[in-house]
Design a protein around this motif. Structure first.
Motif, PDB file in Angstrom:
ATOM      1  N   ILE A 180       0.867  -1.180   0.000  1.00  0.00           N
ATOM      2  CA  ILE A 180       0.000   0.000   0.000  1.00  0.00           C
ATOM      3  C   ILE A 180       0.901   1.228   0.000  1.00  0.00           C
ATOM      4  N   VAL A 181       0.682   2.129  -0.954  1.00  0.00           N
ATOM      5  CA  VAL A 181       1.479   3.347  -1.022  1.00  0.00           C
ATOM      6  C   VAL A 181       0.556   4.559  -1.009  1.00  0.00           C
ATOM      7  N   GLN A 182       1.064   5.640  -0.446  1.00  0.00           N
ATOM      8  CA  GLN A 182       0.325   6.901  -0.426  1.00  0.00           C
ATOM      9  C   GLN A 182       0.914   7.831  -1.485  1.00  0.00           C
ATOM     10  N   ARG A 183       0.030   8.406  -2.286  1.00  0.00           N
ATOM     11  CA  ARG A 183       0.452   9.339  -3.321  1.00  0.00           C
ATOM     12  C   ARG A 183      -0.394  10.594  -3.146  1.00  0.00           C
ATOM     13  N   GLY A 184       0.190  11.585  -2.437  1.00  0.00           N
ATOM     14  CA  GLY A 184      -0.574  12.805  -2.154  1.00  0.00           C
ATOM     15  C   GLY A 184      -1.744  12.490  -1.240  1.00  0.00           C
ATOM     16  N   GLU A 185      -2.964  12.814  -1.701  1.00  0.00           N
ATOM     17  CA  GLU A 185      -4.148  12.588  -0.886  1.00  0.00           C
ATOM     18  C   GLU A 185      -4.827  11.264  -1.200  1.00  0.00           C
ATOM     19  N   THR A 186      -4.194  10.426  -1.989  1.00  0.00           N
ATOM     20  CA  THR A 186      -4.786   9.141  -2.333  1.00  0.00           C
ATOM     21  C   THR A 186      -3.836   8.009  -1.966  1.00  0.00           C
ATOM     22  N   ASN A 212      -7.538   8.390   0.894  1.00  0.00           N
ATOM     23  CA  ASN A 212      -6.467   8.126   1.847  1.00  0.00           C
ATOM     24  C   ASN A 212      -7.040   7.709   3.195  1.00  0.00           C
ATOM     25  N   THR A 213      -7.682   6.536   3.216  1.00  0.00           N
ATOM     26  CA  THR A 213      -8.160   5.960   4.467  1.00  0.00           C
ATOM     27  C   THR A 213      -6.954   5.554   5.308  1.00  0.00           C
ATOM     28  N   TYR A 214      -7.147   5.481   6.613  1.00  0.00           N
ATOM     29  CA  TYR A 214      -6.026   5.189   7.505  1.00  0.00           C
ATOM     30  C   TYR A 214      -5.717   3.694   7.472  1.00  0.00           C
ATOM     31  N   PHE A 215      -4.650   3.315   6.784  1.00  0.00           N
ATOM     32  CA  PHE A 215      -4.202   1.931   6.741  1.00  0.00           C
ATOM     33  C   PHE A 215      -2.959   1.782   7.609  1.00  0.00           C
ATOM     34  N   ARG A 216      -2.805   0.589   8.183  1.00  0.00           N
ATOM     35  CA  ARG A 216      -1.640   0.308   9.031  1.00  0.00           C
ATOM     36  C   ARG A 216      -1.046  -1.043   8.667  1.00  0.00           C
ATOM     37  N   MET A 217       0.208  -1.246   9.046  1.00  0.00           N
ATOM     38  CA  MET A 217       0.860  -2.528   8.821  1.00  0.00           C
ATOM     39  C   MET A 217       0.113  -3.643   9.536  1.00  0.00           C
TER      40      MET A 217
END
Length: 611
Positions: free
Chosen positions: A359-365, A382-387
């Motif tokens: 899972i990668v974050q790119r700006g607001e997505t 950009n929901t809050y994802f965690r390991m």
């Protein structure tokens, strides 16, 4: 051997103290006693021997010993005798203590500097304190556990009206009808002080430690200093109607000395960070609490706009990065001269699951990258994802609809997605389509077509259908099944306590045993609690109160009994009533709890939400 062990522990504690190691409280064991461990390593430096252990401040920490508070140093040595009902934190040379249900002040030698006579008295700076007298009320019996926060505690001053500045030798330095709020570090000797004006509206000024005004009262709202600025708000204009009066309020900021350096011209100025403030065009909330769509701007320390405009969204960092502003879907970095530079969005890895999904974050997505070929899947909000969410499946949102991303990167939901959904429990989950709930499997096929107004997973392979006041249980293919023995949200019965002790009953009375079956507390109580902070709260057949009992089974004389006892429950709830007499109701509630744990009762006593 025991003496050698204690000598070694004392040596380790002394070494930790000399090295300046930060020590943190940690509690445990059958009686939930507390000691201190080294921050970071978790190595025990002071054994678990205190009923309560508070954080260290100015090299000393308040601890409770046999129902009374004293202070220890970083080696664990008691340096101020345990003789207080409660104790706070040292600020400079002083700490708040409670005796006879009132607060006073001691110095680092344990001597009373200000006799106990106040509802609260909090060390400020030097010999000055924030003090509040008892207000036409009798002193209440103290539980010994009241929060005696230091002046830097965010909530220490929040609920204390009708206070004033008090000096250890000179007495009162100010009126006693004030409220206080932190402005800067206490050692600077400046603090916000507020009262009510003739219209009963808040009015705040900046007070010195001697009780004189640095800035006379003139602001309706004030905030703590953030970096170089503290936000303030203008007073209401009472010549305007209420709605217009509220809309006309304006915010600016003062410097470290209280001088207004950012004019009162912004509808909202919400924080100061990285040398800049965040301003809003219009109010973020209406007077009735509903939210508005607003535009955001970045304000320099002199009150002028960076880039001379508002944006759809701004981000201000405190780590030296340039502020950013978004116009439409494009982000720009904003140089100190106001020039806009199209932003190259950083790609940040949020999680790398063991199965290969990333899972990668790119700006607001965010986007998912499939195992093996790293094919991008998304973008999603950009929901809050965690390991810790790995290996999946993951619930992801796009354009207001929900989708499910499986461990191999497969996306369930087709083109239109789901209106709502639950997480997978096993191979099935519930999803909502066109206002109705159904059940899908991991291929995305419906095993139960959408048709229920309310449907939720209960446990793996079983779902609850809620229709009116009745509920029914079905399996993943829609077949009616019997209600499970226990609802999944109800904890399984257990007579065990944290730390290893266990309740046991004899002739209708309760006691506690250790893990080997040895009696620790004789079974002579109608009800009792697990040990916490070195005591169990218990009530005997002839008692009319709950009293603290020590590990040796004796009443803890230094602590007051109480009319009621309940274990911690849900917020905004009250315990089910078993009697009109509060004491008796609490006894019966706790006996019902014990009976449930022992398998003698079908359901737990309830916590009733406040309406």
């Amino acid at each position: 051997m025991a003496i050698a062990t204690l000598t070694l522990l004392a040596s380790l504690s002394a070494l930790a103290a000399e090295a300046g190691t930060e020590l943190l409280p940690r509690c445990g064991g059958p009686f939930q006693l507390c000691g201190y461990v080294e921050k970071g390593s978790g190595v025990e430096r002071i054994p678990q021997q205190f009923e309560v252990a508070k954080a260290f401040s100015e090299g000393l920490a308040a601890v409770r010993i046999e129902g009374r508070y004293g202070f220890i140093d970083a080696t664990g040595k008691v340096v101020i005798e345990a003789r207080f009902q409660n104790a706070g934190f040292f600020t400079g040379e002083y700490a708040e203590i409670r005796m006879d249900n009132a607060s006073g002040i001691i110095n680092r030698s344990g001597e009373l500097v200000v006799s106990p006579q106040f509802r609260r008295i909090i060390p400020f700076v030097g010999d000055a304190f924030i003090a509040q007298l008892f207000l036409n009320e009798q002193r209440q019996a103290s539980s010994g556990n009241e929060r005696l926060g230091a002046i830097t505690d965010p909530v220490a001053l929040s609920s204390y009206n009708d206070s004033g500045l008090f000096h250890a030798k000179k007495g009162w330095l100010s009126d006693q009808n004030l409220r206080f709020s932190i402005f800067d570090k206490p050692e600077r000797g400046l603090i916000w002080a507020g009262t009510k004006d003739e219209n009963y509206s808040d009015i705040w000024g900046l007070m010195r430690a001697d009780g004189t005004w640095q800035v006379t009262p003139r602001y309706h709202h004030v905030q703590q200093l953030m970096e170089s600025r503290a936000i303030v708000e203008s007073m209401p204009d009472y010549s305007l109607p209420p709605q217009q009066r509220w809309e006309a309020l304006r915010r600016g900021a003062v410097d470290r000395d209280g001088e207004l350096v950012v004019p009162l011209k912004f509808a909202q100025l919400s924080y100061w960070r990285g040398g800049y403030g965040r301003a809003l065009e219009g109010k973020q909330f209406n007077s009735d609490g509903t939210q508005n769509e607003v535009r955001e701007g970045i304000v320099r320390a002199d009150g002028t706009f960076l880039a001379d405009r508002y944006f759809d969204k701004v981000e201000i960092s405190d780590d030296g990065k340039l502020p950013r502003g978004r116009i439409g879907k494009t982000w720009y970095s904003i140089e100190p001269n106001g020039r806009l530079i199209p932003d190259q969005l950083d790609v940040k890895t949020v999680a790398e699951c063991p199965g290969g999904l990333t899972i990668v974050q790119r700006g607001e997505t965010v986007e998912f990258r499939r195992p093996g070929d790293s094919q991008p899947i998304g973008p999603f909000e950009n929901t809050y994802f965690r390991m810790t969410d790995c290996p999946g499946p993951f619930s992801a949102r796009h354009d207001g609809k929900w989708f499910i991303v499986l461990e191999d990167g497969t996306v369930l939901g087709g083109k239109n997605g789901f209106e709502n959904l639950y997480s997978f429990r096993g191979n099935h989950t519930a999803v909502k389509v066109e206002g109705k709930w159904g059940i899908i499997d991991r291929s995305g096929a419906f095993t139960v077509k959408p048709g229920f107004a309310k449907l939720r997973p209960d446990r793996e392979g079983i779902f609850v259908v809620e229709e009116g006041k009745d509920s029914q249980w079905i399996d993943a293919y829609g077949k009616r099944v019997e209600k499970p023995a226990r609802d999944r949200l109800t904890p399984e019965p257990t007579l065990s306590c944290e730390g290893g002790l266990r309740f046991f009953e004899k002739a209708g009375l309760w006691g506690l045993q250790d893990s080997n079956g040895k009696t620790v507390i004789e079974p002579k109580f109608r009800a009792l609690s697990c040990f916490k902070q070195g005591v169990t709260w218990a009530t005997a057949p002839d008692d009319k109160a709950w009293c603290p009992i020590s590990p040796d089974g004796r009443r803890r004389a230094a602590m007051a009994c109480r009319e009621e006892y309940y274990p911690p429950g849900p917020s905004h709830s009250r315990p089910e009533k078993f009697s009109e007499i509060p004491y008796e109701s609490s006894v019966l509630w706790n006996r019902a709890w014990l009976d449930y744990q022992a398998g003698k009762r079908d359901k737990l006593p309830e916590w009733i939400p406040w309406r």
